[in-house]
Design a protein around this motif. Sequence first.
Motif, PDB file in Angstrom:
ATOM      1  N   THR A   7     -11.130 -10.573 -96.795  1.00  0.00           N
ATOM      2  CA  THR A   7     -10.844 -10.841 -95.391  1.00  0.00           C
ATOM      3  C   THR A   7     -11.169 -12.304 -95.071  1.00  0.00           C
ATOM      4  N   PRO A   8     -10.586 -12.860 -94.006  1.00  0.00           N
ATOM      5  CA  PRO A   8     -10.787 -14.279 -93.683  1.00  0.00           C
ATOM      6  C   PRO A   8     -12.266 -14.643 -93.532  1.00  0.00           C
ATOM      7  N   LEU A   9     -12.624 -15.816 -94.036  1.00  0.00           N
ATOM      8  CA  LEU A   9     -14.010 -16.284 -93.979  1.00  0.00           C
ATOM      9  C   LEU A   9     -14.207 -17.192 -92.770  1.00  0.00           C
ATOM     10  N   ARG A  10     -15.292 -16.940 -92.026  1.00  0.00           N
ATOM     11  CA  ARG A  10     -15.607 -17.735 -90.831  1.00  0.00           C
ATOM     12  C   ARG A  10     -17.112 -17.994 -90.786  1.00  0.00           C
ATOM     13  N   PRO A  11     -17.520 -19.167 -90.351  1.00  0.00           N
ATOM     14  CA  PRO A  11     -18.965 -19.409 -90.173  1.00  0.00           C
ATOM     15  C   PRO A  11     -19.473 -18.617 -88.981  1.00  0.00           C
ATOM     16  N   SER A  12     -20.678 -18.057 -89.088  1.00  0.00           N
ATOM     17  CA  SER A  12     -21.224 -17.277 -87.980  1.00  0.00           C
ATOM     18  C   SER A  12     -22.733 -17.492 -87.886  1.00  0.00           C
ATOM     19  N   LEU A  13     -23.294 -17.019 -86.775  1.00  0.00           N
ATOM     20  CA  LEU A  13     -24.680 -17.350 -86.413  1.00  0.00           C
ATOM     21  C   LEU A  13     -24.841 -18.867 -86.537  1.00  0.00           C
ATOM     22  N   ILE A  14     -24.109 -19.538 -85.672  1.00  0.00           N
ATOM     23  CA  ILE A  14     -23.893 -20.979 -85.799  1.00  0.00           C
ATOM     24  C   ILE A  14     -23.824 -21.612 -84.406  1.00  0.00           C
ATOM     25  N   PRO A  15     -24.263 -22.871 -84.260  1.00  0.00           N
ATOM     26  CA  PRO A  15     -24.136 -23.543 -82.959  1.00  0.00           C
ATOM     27  C   PRO A  15     -22.678 -23.664 -82.517  1.00  0.00           C
ATOM     28  N   LEU A  16     -22.472 -23.709 -81.205  1.00  0.00           N
ATOM     29  CA  LEU A  16     -21.135 -23.829 -80.632  1.00  0.00           C
ATOM     30  C   LEU A  16     -20.909 -25.233 -80.087  1.00  0.00           C
ATOM     31  N   VAL A  17     -19.688 -25.716 -80.266  1.00  0.00           N
ATOM     32  CA  VAL A  17     -19.286 -27.029 -79.754  1.00  0.00           C
ATOM     33  C   VAL A  17     -18.649 -26.835 -78.383  1.00  0.00           C
ATOM     34  N   CYS A  18     -19.062 -27.645 -77.408  1.00  0.00           N
ATOM     35  CA  CYS A  18     -18.534 -27.541 -76.053  1.00  0.00           C
ATOM     36  C   CYS A  18     -17.848 -28.835 -75.628  1.00  0.00           C
ATOM     37  N   LYS A  19     -16.899 -28.691 -74.712  1.00  0.00           N
ATOM     38  CA  LYS A  19     -16.098 -29.829 -74.270  1.00  0.00           C
ATOM     39  C   LYS A  19     -16.851 -30.734 -73.297  1.00  0.00           C
ATOM     40  N   GLU A  20     -17.675 -30.142 -72.463  1.00  0.00           N
ATOM     41  CA  GLU A  20     -18.279 -30.891 -71.356  1.00  0.00           C
ATOM     42  C   GLU A  20     -19.361 -31.867 -71.811  1.00  0.00           C
ATOM     43  N   LYS A  21     -19.420 -33.020 -71.153  1.00  0.00           N
ATOM     44  CA  LYS A  21     -20.434 -34.023 -71.490  1.00  0.00           C
ATOM     45  C   LYS A  21     -21.818 -33.636 -70.967  1.00  0.00           C
ATOM     46  N   ILE A  22     -21.876 -32.625 -70.112  1.00  0.00           N
ATOM     47  CA  ILE A  22     -23.185 -32.223 -69.577  1.00  0.00           C
ATOM     48  C   ILE A  22     -24.133 -31.772 -70.692  1.00  0.00           C
ATOM     49  N   CYS A  23     -23.567 -31.261 -71.796  1.00  0.00           N
ATOM     50  CA  CYS A  23     -24.413 -30.846 -72.913  1.00  0.00           C
ATOM     51  C   CYS A  23     -25.124 -32.052 -73.520  1.00  0.00           C
ATOM     52  N   ARG A  24     -24.389 -33.156 -73.694  1.00  0.00           N
ATOM     53  CA  ARG A  24     -24.998 -34.391 -74.202  1.00  0.00           C
ATOM     54  C   ARG A  24     -26.025 -34.923 -73.212  1.00  0.00           C
ATOM     55  N   ASP A  25     -25.702 -34.818 -71.918  1.00  0.00           N
ATOM     56  CA  ASP A  25     -26.623 -35.307 -70.888  1.00  0.00           C
ATOM     57  C   ASP A  25     -27.957 -34.559 -70.926  1.00  0.00           C
ATOM     58  N   MET A  26     -27.918 -33.286 -71.359  1.00  0.00           N
ATOM     59  CA  MET A  26     -29.129 -32.463 -71.380  1.00  0.00           C
ATOM     60  C   MET A  26     -29.667 -32.257 -72.797  1.00  0.00           C
ATOM     61  N   MET A  27     -29.207 -33.087 -73.737  1.00  0.00           N
ATOM     62  CA  MET A  27     -29.603 -32.944 -75.135  1.00  0.00           C
ATOM     63  C   MET A  27     -31.121 -32.829 -75.276  1.00  0.00           C
ATOM     64  N   GLY A  28     -31.553 -31.809 -76.007  1.00  0.00           N
ATOM     65  CA  GLY A  28     -32.976 -31.590 -76.230  1.00  0.00           C
ATOM     66  C   GLY A  28     -33.618 -30.633 -75.246  1.00  0.00           C
ATOM     67  N   LEU A  29     -32.906 -30.290 -74.170  1.00  0.00           N
ATOM     68  CA  LEU A  29     -33.454 -29.377 -73.169  1.00  0.00           C
ATOM     69  C   LEU A  29     -33.339 -27.938 -73.663  1.00  0.00           C
ATOM     70  N   SER A  30     -34.454 -27.242 -73.662  1.00  0.00           N
ATOM     71  CA  SER A  30     -34.483 -25.833 -74.050  1.00  0.00           C
ATOM     72  C   SER A  30     -34.693 -24.979 -72.809  1.00  0.00           C
ATOM     73  N   LEU A  31     -33.916 -23.921 -72.682  1.00  0.00           N
ATOM     74  CA  LEU A  31     -34.030 -23.012 -71.547  1.00  0.00           C
ATOM     75  C   LEU A  31     -34.430 -21.627 -72.047  1.00  0.00           C
ATOM     76  N   LYS A  32     -35.372 -20.999 -71.362  1.00  0.00           N
ATOM     77  CA  LYS A  32     -35.809 -19.649 -71.709  1.00  0.00           C
ATOM     78  C   LYS A  32     -35.429 -18.686 -70.594  1.00  0.00           C
ATOM     79  N   ASN A  33     -35.259 -17.419 -70.984  1.00  0.00           N
ATOM     80  CA  ASN A  33     -34.974 -16.357 -70.010  1.00  0.00           C
ATOM     81  C   ASN A  33     -33.758 -16.671 -69.144  1.00  0.00           C
ATOM     82  N   VAL A  34     -32.694 -17.105 -69.792  1.00  0.00           N
ATOM     83  CA  VAL A  34     -31.409 -17.281 -69.121  1.00  0.00           C
ATOM     84  C   VAL A  34     -30.435 -16.252 -69.696  1.00  0.00           C
ATOM     85  N   VAL A  35     -29.416 -15.920 -68.937  1.00  0.00           N
ATOM     86  CA  VAL A  35     -28.391 -14.978 -69.413  1.00  0.00           C
ATOM     87  C   VAL A  35     -27.116 -15.754 -69.717  1.00  0.00           C
TER      88      VAL A  35
END
Length: 234
Positions: A7-35
């Motif tokens: 069956t097709p091979l895919r990477p999993s349990l892996i970080p996700l790439v996002c389009k928005e620059k807000i992720c770079r703006d918050m680089m290093g920020l860890s959030l707990k107890n979020v949904v």
Amino acid sequence: QAGHKVTPLRPSLIPLVCKEKICRDMMGLSLKNVVLKVVDTRSGKEVFSELGEMLFTHFGVSGPLILSASSFYSKNLSKRKGGDEVKLFLDLKPALTPEQLDKRLLRDFEEAKNKQFKNALDHLFPAKLIPVMIELSDISPEKKVNEISREERKAFGSLIKELPMTVTGTRSFAEAIITQGGISVKDINPSTMESKRVRHLYFAGEVLDLDAMTGGFNLQIAWSTGHLAGDSIQ
């Protein structure tokens, strides 16, 4: 080469790439107890929702919650191309209903009514998150809190409950904890792990089309199938 379906091979349990620059703006920020919710916007279907911990990075998002979400993304949505077809929605205050959050905002805004909006959010968010929330709110950072309208406050509450991000893909196999896909289990005898197609050929672990969420389950798959194959070889 031995005639097994792979069956097709895919990477999993892996970080996700996002389009928005807000992720770079918050680089290093860890959030707990979020949904975190993962939504296929093409169908409107929610494919994942869980409470946990996550981390913003220079490319997108990572952390335990994201790794779990990536299992569903890789399996169901990773072939999507273009558009806003896969969205992440982050509930920053999951312990509060929208009504409770609005009351909290009213209380905080009342206490800081003479402050500018940009200086009134210290009790709500970590420092790195404040500029991002202000930018996404469309409320002027210089605006006095007592001038914020009910509609603006309600919209800000909705943003807190559903902070949006767009998934464009995953990181590479090199960063994946596991691989989804592999030798189809339909070609394997589950009592011995022997191939149904080739006698005396056994399979175990990640080479099989078996995968699970984080939490030791993938290790258990490896140990259990490996032990059974070892006991069955003659």
